[in-house]
Design an enzyme around this catalytic site. Structure first.
Site, mmCIF file in Angstrom:
data_model
loop_
_atom_site.group_PDB
_atom_site.id
_atom_site.type_symbol
_atom_site.label_atom_id
_atom_site.label_comp_id
_atom_site.label_asym_id
_atom_site.label_seq_id
_atom_site.Cartn_x
_atom_site.Cartn_y
_atom_site.Cartn_z
ATOM 1 N N LYS A 122 0.822 -1.214 0.000
ATOM 2 C CA LYS A 122 0.000 0.000 0.000
ATOM 3 C C LYS A 122 0.854 1.262 0.000
ATOM 4 O O LYS A 122 0.322 2.373 0.073
ATOM 5 C CB LYS A 122 -0.942 -0.011 1.215
ATOM 6 C CG LYS A 122 -1.974 -1.129 1.170
ATOM 7 C CD LYS A 122 -2.793 -1.223 2.464
ATOM 8 C CE LYS A 122 -3.527 -2.551 2.585
ATOM 9 N NZ LYS A 122 -4.719 -2.668 1.736
ATOM 10 N N LYS A 203 -1.569 -14.431 -6.880
ATOM 11 C CA LYS A 203 -2.634 -14.008 -5.995
ATOM 12 C C LYS A 203 -3.905 -13.641 -6.763
ATOM 13 O O LYS A 203 -3.841 -12.941 -7.769
ATOM 14 C CB LYS A 203 -2.156 -12.793 -5.203
ATOM 15 C CG LYS A 203 -2.831 -12.663 -3.861
ATOM 16 C CD LYS A 203 -2.236 -11.503 -3.087
ATOM 17 C CE LYS A 203 -3.348 -10.830 -2.374
ATOM 18 N NZ LYS A 203 -3.569 -10.765 -1.083
ATOM 19 N N LYS A 206 -9.121 -8.532 -6.007
ATOM 20 C CA LYS A 206 -9.972 -7.557 -6.675
ATOM 21 C C LYS A 206 -9.125 -6.532 -7.420
ATOM 22 O O LYS A 206 -9.401 -6.204 -8.576
ATOM 23 C CB LYS A 206 -10.866 -6.870 -5.636
ATOM 24 C CG LYS A 206 -11.903 -5.972 -6.268
ATOM 25 C CD LYS A 206 -12.877 -5.445 -5.253
ATOM 26 C CE LYS A 206 -12.256 -4.268 -4.537
ATOM 27 N NZ LYS A 206 -13.224 -3.444 -3.822
#
Ligand code: TRP
Length: 340
Positions: A122, A203, A206
């Site tokens: 992030k 992975k 979304k």
């Protein structure tokens, strides 16, 4: 005398709909454990944890609350057997978090491998929200508030359980109590708990746009399967193909109940003469069979969203009773129930 039941506490952050990665990573285990009848099962929608890195977009979390509740009910979490509740509606969890924070060092928090990876992904750096850095402590509050000994989750949650066990040991030692319980994780069978994305990325997520959702309709699933990454060296049907690293076969390993048929297909594919379209059609059939009953149950509940709200409200009321009792014991142990 009746034997004391084991207790499950688990949950997910509501940041969107759940996909088949969540399904194989933890939902399947939760339903199976629930159905043994041996557990008091609490399933929590972790909206407060989701807000630790979405404080500026609470609407996204609010919207996802129902989606995740529907996904739970769709896969077979049964509101008659399990308590489904919403984290932010349980104030005792926040107070427990405050008490536990005093038992954890900042350097220990910074070493949690899952949180560390997330901070990198992030791109938070030193600007990480304090609430995000400490979310493993709030997770310890979630688990211990219910005295859960069993936590069915994906492999990435093991560091949270380790940190919870440390907090439990520290608390029980300092306050000379044994009121808090050390939890154990229940993880998916080896090789079946992590499903790659449609594009072959390790992975499914979304943000990578490579997921099949539990709520996807039949056409969407088919389109997604037909677009899947296979073996880039398998150009003509007659070419010998690779099954390792071939996403279609990885999915079949996880979902195909007919292992004999799957072994035959693998053999043919490796020998040459079996086309990608054929194996994708086969996988499509396998996935549709697994996901259809889930989608249908989801649609039934979605048509009756007031009932879903009622489930969450009643579940949260039950969860409050249990968590408040543990909080009382914790306050007693620390010695801060000054006025009785
Ligand atoms: N950390 C979990 C996730 O990433 C959600 C969660 C919050 C949780 N509290 C929990 C899981 C307690 C198990 C037990 O989705």
């Amino acid at each position: 005398m009746t034997e004391k039941k084991h207790v499950i506490l688990t949950g997910d952050r509501p940041t969107g709909k759940l996909h088949i990665g969540h399904y194989v990573g933890s939902l399947k285990n939760r339903v199976a454990l629930q159905n043994t009848g041996k557990y008091d099962t609490y399933i929590m929608i972790a909206d407060q944890q989701a807000l630790t890195d979405n404080a500026r977009d609470p609407e996204k979390i609010r919207r996802s609350l129902h989606e995740v509740a529907l996904d739970y009910l769709a896969v077979g979490i049964d509101p008659k057997q399990s308590t489904i509740f919403v984290q932010s509606q349980i104030p005792a969890l926040s107070e427990l978090t405050m008490h536990y924070l005093n038992l954890v060092t900042v350097s220990r928090l910074k070493r949690n491998p899952t949180v560390k990876t997330e901070i990198q992904q992030k791109k938070f750096g030193e600007s990480v929200p304090a609430g995000f850095l400490i979310y493993p402590v709030s997770q310890a509050a979630d688990i211990t508030a219910f005295k859960a000994d069993t936590v069915p989750v994906g492999d990435d949650q093991e560091p949270m359980l380790e940190q919870t066990r440390e907090i439990v040991r520290t608390f029980n030692r300092i306050y000379q109590q044994d009121i808090l319980v050390e939890p154990e994780g229940v993880f998916p069978p080896k090789g079946e708990g992590r499903i790659p994305g449609l594009d072959g990325n390790a992975k499914m997520s979304k943000s990578l746009g490579n997921a099949i959702y539990l709520s996807d309709d039949e056409d969407t699933i088919q389109k997604k399967v037909m677009s899947m990454y296979t073996d880039p060296t398998h150009i003509k049907v007659s070419d010998p193909g690779h099954v390792e690293g071939n996403t279609v076969f990885t999915y079949l390993d996880i979902f195909d109940p007919d292992k004999e048929q799957e072994a035959k297909l693998k053999e043919q594919y490796q020998a040459g003469g079996l086309g990608d379209v054929k194996i994708k059609r086969y996988l499509n059939d396998v996935l549709q069979a697994e996901l259809k009953p889930i989608r249908e149950r989801r649609e039934q509940y979605a048509a009756n969203i007031d009932y879903v709200d009622q489930i969450l409200q009643e579940g949260s009321a039950r969860a409050n009773e249990v968590a408040n009792q543990t909080l009382k014991e914790v306050r007693d142990a620390i010695g801060i129930n000054y006025f009785g």
